[in-house]
Design an enzyme around this catalytic site. Structure first.
Site, PDB file in Angstrom:
ATOM      1  N   GLY A 237       0.698  -1.207  -0.118  1.00 51.43           N
ATOM      2  CA  GLY A 237       0.008  -0.117  -0.028  1.00 51.43           C
ATOM      3  C   GLY A 237       0.777   1.296  -0.004  1.00 51.43           C
ATOM      4  N   CYS A 238       0.317   2.255  -0.478  1.00 48.86           N
ATOM      5  CA  CYS A 238       0.936   3.641  -0.623  1.00 48.86           C
ATOM      6  C   CYS A 238       1.343   4.087   0.679  1.00 48.86           C
ATOM      7  CB  CYS A 238       0.320   4.547  -1.437  1.00 48.86           C
ATOM      8  SG  CYS A 238      -1.365   4.714  -0.698  1.00 48.86           S
TER       9      CYS A 238
END
Lengths: 353, 353, 353, 353
Positions: B156-157
């Protein structure tokens, strides 16, 4: 106390900055105020509408230097000058004109401990007598003293945003004072109108960054107010950030409760503290505020959310930095000082979108 | 290993979203890659340039459904589909086509503990065999395993942004694991291209707000990676925010050191950890990064600042959410998996302003 | 005429859109208005503050369907519904409740020629009787008729912005009617609150584009008003653009003078036309307005600049699309209709920055 | 012609501005270029990464003054200095070092008629000999001359955007030369990095305004190129605007056709003119470009739409002002001058979102 029929004559010192312009906008729609003096030393001689074209067509005095102001003809001064300069201007005003009342938007009279002032601002305070009269102007917390004072020291924008939700919790002894983290984000207008490379549109848009990390001066106000509320020294972690927007302060506050208190207890303490207030809205437990919904108003919206880990609570607080964070609270304080309803000339609903 | 002269044939599944478009842009400038399949079930039949006009004039396959793809004619799949759906698509691909290698940008294969997956995503994992092969794709931390795997689970970012600075500190035992606060801010593009009221320009511009407070799913990735690095359970506080910008993640991380370690020690540990890395830059001690300086690049810039209170350190980390936070790291992982220099087709300098 | 002491009871139909919210904000601070009904068919049952959190803490009626409104208990309806629907709602209201007065913000009653309506809107007009009573609501141009009518048709946002500067010049015969080019730029809030991909933040920020090129429906209003003012058919060129901002319309208008008239003559004609008006400011010759200076106010600022080629003049006009371009002018028209000072509840200075 | 294996040594003069930074980014990824000199007189001695942190970790020469540059050790100079200064610097370079080739991004060598230069820039041209060698650098229009010249005068950003679509139509005699209106909108980065109040974020965001109305200097380039293409004097109307975005130029061009030509004829002329070009895309008739789709690329996208009135056509053209509008076209010209494929080091797909 305001005499019916006769308007309060207001001078705005430092009218060429953003907080000055906002004061002119607000006081221009105040039914009991007449703006009789506007100063801006470097732009003296210009019309206000040249400096801020939103006032084209309005009937306003021209900008002058401070020296040119006839202080006999004003009842209240809103002082939006740089810190350092301010204390000398205000000391002179208060000595020359004892009946004058002042709302100061600079940092000069916010710290009651002048040693702290010297530490954070890098020079000694030189208006010690006046400093003693100053009341720290978070209206909801110090209303009784504000009503009576000659000199209200309007708080910093980050400070108001964090103090409103945290102080009642400290007073109630609900939170661990060793573990307060305040991550605050502000729009660009708080930085003022002076030209600098770092404030150019191309340097600010489409990005985000922290500034003053570990040393921002509003920390001193938090230390003062948190310690006073807790009854012992409290040193919170505080980091301000610049977000690519014009207006808004948004503080995300990480807390740990004491004695098994829940997020619900935290929420109740805040809801109780502000139940009668026009400008502070405590949202239902679990609801997250957004800065855009207070934009253009004098409101502070506060949300309380339980973390997934018991005993941890996230409290979020947001204001419009130019209104409740500066000029709006200044007018609210003025209203309190002069006996007007506090919301006079102030928007009670945000301008969204 | 890549055969000189013969290009790797790449399929991009889910090409009508932002991460898909970014993969097309990056792989379109990769000298050893030929894009041979683009899927988007709901836009099948359209040209990529109709969906994303930045590709007008480029020679690209038309969008198809996943079913229409001839998987014999591809060597690698970049999978940018929603979680839940993804695990079935990938399980089928891996069973049907054992030589195929996959970089998955969804959340489906990031959590090695399937009970955690079920807890955070609300349904059981249904590709357990494939899950066992998955490598969590923070390239700098798991490079050796990524080189060999058939399935890289791109993180995930928010996770990448926080894991890169925190994991080396946990491994080194430098920080108090009970007191980690991660305040993360993201641009809007991370929310994807699906129409919703909350994502309209008028709802997002000129304001800021937290979301998923106390429960965002990237928390599960942090728990997994932080606990693994520390050797015991670590539950950080994590709050994501939406800032009015398209690209960028900016994580402000509040830490307390252990055993008298200083900010300088923290800085040194990070500088050492990433000294040979192309895409991670540890700034000089005290310097604060800005998200705009990594925009358009695959970089992560990290700053370390001492707080005014001894023993407290602020670590700040920033990436472009669509690049190092998603499609850029996916290409970096692909390069590692296929033996190309990791920076092939990736910008090493941000596009500022 | 307004009875002293008794408030006008206002219903706002379509309160869940942006123009609806703006009406609630404005009328909520109007001393002679009580908001007694708010409708939003799809959000009926919700509190206004759920739909628009800027109203948290305000005392407002809950949202209902239109059918649930007791029209006996309202004196004025502000109608912010989609075109097509609107004409039926208003026809019913006017037949059932002859004393009711209406300000309509849709397009349904703006075009007096119903054949033009059918051509531009793609269906026949079905409230022909009511249409005959409608007055086109550019307040400054049609004040006398607005004061008397039951039904004011509030103009389009691009239309108001262009009509205010152009109509006086056509009436004075100063400009070549064959060569009028209007390049108009609007903020995003004019597109409303319905979710669509093209209106997402990531699709609108950091870019600019034209829309409705050669065929935007506001063209019909320009044709009607320009032709009426000139006394013969005038077909201007008009192209709207979407700029990455929430509020503001900015029209750059390219004109050629007739009979040797100069930019000074053009300027004088406009200055004379609006010399007594509160909300229209004609800037000194050569000064260029900026949309941000009217933001938050009901103002229209107009600038006139001579081109380097004699006989060519650039006229620039700007309004806040949600205020003078929509809800602000609606309240201005309401004030005119009910005998209140036109500026009641309306800001006369923009909120800048 | 470039010698295989040996890199072209490039100097960038004026590297502390935005176009300079963009040149460093582009040339830093050019396989046949080595950056050997970077100048910035006022920041001499600093590292490029101090001035632009996107370059942290990159291997670049430190900033020096121009005087410190060893011109024997460079093959090409990219000159991104202010006009006026530039002509002296370049005259010296060309006299001292005849083998040096130059791409100039200032305005100094764009106007072949030095009387026009004096008129628009307010002082005489003082490098008349060098001026004669200069080729106006719209690559697609003057490629043959650019290949051979020592000195390419890179055009203005508004100029390139308007010239690309208009010149082929003038050459083909398709349009009325008396009635060309160009309404151009630019992002803020075109204004450079010098601090000024008017360029502050709070002054630029959430608003739009025209500037240089009736007198912007890029008009002189349009006059020169349009007149040359038409074979007689053509004086278009041109107004630039500042939009609240960092990058992008968007020109809406209002034309009238001659001799019964249709929008289709206009479209065909443009599609034919640019059919073989990498960086100019003519969209299908009726499709409207958006500036965001060329952002980050060297592309120019052009759309042609018929107006509702026969004989009127709207042509829209858009580029990234820092790329095809400045540094990108400079690199394209460099590639042409040195025999490299024109797209080397340049993005052929926009970075969207």
């Amino acid at each position: 106390m305001a005499d019916a029929g006769q308007k309060i004559r207001a001078g705005i010192f430092g009218a060429s900055g953003y907080t000055g312009a906002e004061l002119v906008r607000l006081l221009g729609q105040h039914p009991q105020v007449e703006i009789t003096a506007l100063t801006a030393d470097r732009k003296a001689g210009q019309a206000m509408a040249e400096v801020f074209p939103q006032f084209i067509g309005r009937d306003l005095p021209a900008l002058t230097t401070i020296r040119e102001v006839n202080t006999d003809a004003i009842d209240v001064v809103f002082c939006a000058l740089p810190h350092g300069t301010t204390q000398h201007v205000i000391a002179d005003l208060m000595m020359d004109q004892p009946s004058l009342r002042i709302v100061d938007l600079s940092a000069d009279f916010r710290l009651s401990d002048v040693a702290e002032y010297a530490k954070w601002y890098g020079h000694n305070h030189e208006a010690l007598d006046q400093q003693k009269e100053a009341v720290y102007g978070v209206t909801e917390l110090y209303r009784d003293a504000i009503v009576k004072t000659r000199l209200t020291a309007n708080p910093g924008c980050h400070s108001t945003t964090a103090i409103l939700p945290v102080v009642p919790l400290l007073r109630a002894g609900l939170i661990d004072t060793d573990c307060i983290v305040i991550d605050s984000k502000t729009g660009m207008s708080g930085a003022g109108r002076s030209a600098s490379e770092a404030m150019l549109f191309s340097e600010v848009a489409e990005g985000l960054h922290a500034y003053g990390v570990g040393k921002h001066r509003h920390t001193a106000e938090l230390d003062q107010e948190f310690s006073k509320a807790a009854g012992h020294e409290v040193l919170a972690s505080f980091t301000p950030h610049l977000a690519p927007m014009i207006r808004g302060i948004y503080a995300t506050i990480y807390l740990r409760t004491k004695g098994g208190a829940s997020a619900g207890d935290v929420h109740k303490a805040l809801a109780d503290a502000y139940s009668g207030e026009t400008f502070v809205q405590v949202l239902p437990l679990g609801q997250v505020p957004q800065s855009r919904h207070v934009r253009g108003s004098n409101n502070c919206q506060i949300g309380v959310v339980a973390d997934r880990v018991e005993g941890r609570v996230i409290v979020i607080s947001t204001v419009d930095n130019l209104l409740k964070g500066a000029s709006g609270q200044a007018v609210q304080n003025f209203n309190a000082m002069f006996g007007f309803p506090e919301s006079t000339a102030l928007a009670i609903s945000g301008m969204f979108p």
